[in-house]
Scaffold this active site. Structure first.
Site, short mmCIF file in Angstrom:
data_model
loop_
_atom_site.label_atom_id
_atom_site.label_comp_id
_atom_site.label_asym_id
_atom_site.label_seq_id
_atom_site.Cartn_x
_atom_site.Cartn_y
_atom_site.Cartn_z
N ASP A 1 0.84 -1.21 0.00
CA ASP A 1 0.00 0.00 0.00
C ASP A 1 0.87 1.26 0.00
O ASP A 1 0.63 2.19 0.75
CB ASP A 1 -0.94 -0.01 1.22
N LYS B 1 1.76 4.65 -1.21
CA LYS B 1 1.08 5.77 -1.88
C LYS B 1 1.49 7.03 -1.13
O LYS B 1 1.96 6.95 0.02
CB LYS B 1 -0.44 5.58 -1.86
N ASN C 1 0.88 7.53 2.56
CA ASN C 1 1.58 6.67 3.52
C ASN C 1 3.07 6.98 3.58
O ASN C 1 3.85 6.21 4.14
CB ASN C 1 1.40 5.19 3.14
N ASP D 1 2.82 3.44 7.91
CA ASP D 1 1.58 2.71 7.77
C ASP D 1 1.76 1.34 7.13
O ASP D 1 1.69 1.18 5.90
CB ASP D 1 0.59 3.55 6.94
P1 AMP Z 1 -2.57 7.81 10.50
O1 AMP Z 1 -3.55 7.43 11.54
O2 AMP Z 1 -1.32 6.99 10.53
O3 AMP Z 1 -3.19 7.90 9.13
O4 AMP Z 1 -2.07 9.31 10.86
C1 AMP Z 1 -2.92 10.42 10.77
C2 AMP Z 1 -2.08 11.65 10.44
O5 AMP Z 1 -1.19 11.96 11.53
C3 AMP Z 1 -1.17 11.47 9.23
O6 AMP Z 1 -1.85 11.78 8.08
C4 AMP Z 1 -0.03 12.44 9.52
O7 AMP Z 1 -0.36 13.74 9.09
C5 AMP Z 1 0.06 12.42 11.03
N1 AMP Z 1 1.12 11.49 11.49
C6 AMP Z 1 0.99 10.16 11.66
N2 AMP Z 1 2.15 9.62 12.09
C7 AMP Z 1 3.03 10.64 12.20
C8 AMP Z 1 4.41 10.72 12.57
N3 AMP Z 1 5.09 9.63 12.94
N4 AMP Z 1 5.02 11.93 12.55
C9 AMP Z 1 4.31 13.04 12.17
N5 AMP Z 1 3.02 13.02 11.79
C10 AMP Z 1 2.37 11.84 11.80
#
Ligand code: AMP
Length: 292
Positions: free
Chosen positions: A145, A147, A150, A163
């Site tokens: 996945d 993209k 991610n 992810d």
């Molecule tokens: P996710 O639940 O993994 O889709 O994360 C939601 C959002 O949080 C992402 O779209 C990023 O903008 C932000 N995010 C997630 N993980 C991180 C990270 N390790 N460092 C900075 N921003 C993050």
């Protein structure tokens, strides 16, 4: 990040991590199952991203096994272009992932802001992805996945694959159709068996999207996109920004027969990558000007 083997009372019981070990800062983003916060580990002062996944939401979507698979895979990986999962813990309401903080945010947003990237920037991201995928495939992990949503960037603009929700640890052929429509390889669209070559296909899609700003098979409906993927209906818009070398690489990756698709090593050796990519992993003199 290791929890000290000796706890505050001086005995040698290994402590578990807990929410109270972290000072919580601003919200970095929202996901399907919870929220991500900037956080600081209180003892070391280490800055991390804390992903909070609510058990209630996990149960609603029956997503437990996927998450444990994701944790198992990501926590076993350590590569400069793969987002580190340092540790995890849980309480009655949530599961918490202690992640490397990617201060540059989502590559997707940077791409949307700039429309498209320069050849130098695109080739550097593709080379970083190839390095990460070589490492994953060596460890029998297929991401499935890849993209822009991610992919995260650190403070220096170095790309990190994040992810691992669809990743599998396998050196055998797989059948599950997964990933996001625009990035699906023909063998997945046709529900045929697939292997690590689906990740290579995605590199061709991303290379096109970095240079043109849209994925190559995007169309008015899912059905049309599927048809275009199956036919490998590849069209290059007229633009002076994209060289023939770049188009040559994309054509050699987006090949229907997965056994004839360019290997990761051959992608790294392709003249367009050799000429344009920055081996440090980011374009040092040009960190913000992506579109030239
Ligand atoms: P996710 O639940 O993994 O889709 O994360 C939601 C959002 O949080 C992402 O779209 C990023 O903008 C932000 N995010 C997630 N993980 C991180 C990270 N390790 N460092 C900075 N921003 C993050």
């Amino acid at each position: 990040m290791d929890k000290p083997a000796v706890n505050a009372q001086g005995d040698d019981k290994i402590e578990e991590w807990a929410f109270s070990d972290f000072q919580i800062g601003k919200r970095l983003g929202d996901g399907k199952f919870g929220k991500v916060y900037l956080a600081r580990e209180k003892v070391s002062g280490y800055i991390i991203a804390l992903k909070v996944i609510y058990l209630e939401k996990l149960e609603k979507y029956q997503h437990h096994s996927h998450l444990y698979q994701e944790i198992l895979i990501q926590s076993s990986l350590a590569h400069p272009n793969v987002l580190r999962l340092y540790t995890w813990f849980r309480n009655e309401t949530a599961i918490y992932l202690v992640l490397e903080y990617a201060a540059g945010g989502e590559l997707y947003k940077v791409l949307k802001n700039h429309g498209h990237f320069s050849e130098k920037q695109s080739a550097t991201y593709i080379a970083s992805l190839v390095n990460a995928l070589m490492y994953l495939h060596r460890n029998n992990v297929i991401h499935r996945d890849i993209k822009p949503e991610n992919l995260l960037l650190d403070l220096d603009g170095v790309l990190k694959i994040a992810d691992f929700g669809w990743a599998v640890k396998s050196n055998e052929k797989r059948y599950t159709v997964c990933g996001t429509i625009d990035y699906l390889a023909p063998e997945m669209v046709e529900k045929r068996e697939h292997d690590h070559a689906v990740d290579n296909w995605t590199l061709g899609i991303l290379c096109y999207e970095f240079l043109y700003g849209v994925p190559p098979f995007e169309d008015e409906s899912q059905r049309h996109t599927y048809q275009r993927i199956k036919k490998v209906d590849l069209k290059f818009p007229e633009t002076p920004f994209v060289s023939d070398d770049a188009k040559d690489l994309i054509c050699k990756i987006l090949v229907k027969d997965s056994s004839k698709r360019l290997s990761l090593l051959k992608i790294l050796e392709h003249p367009w990558i050799v000429k344009n990519s920055d081996p440090i992993g980011y374009v040092a003199n040009d960190p913000m000007d992506y579109s030239k």
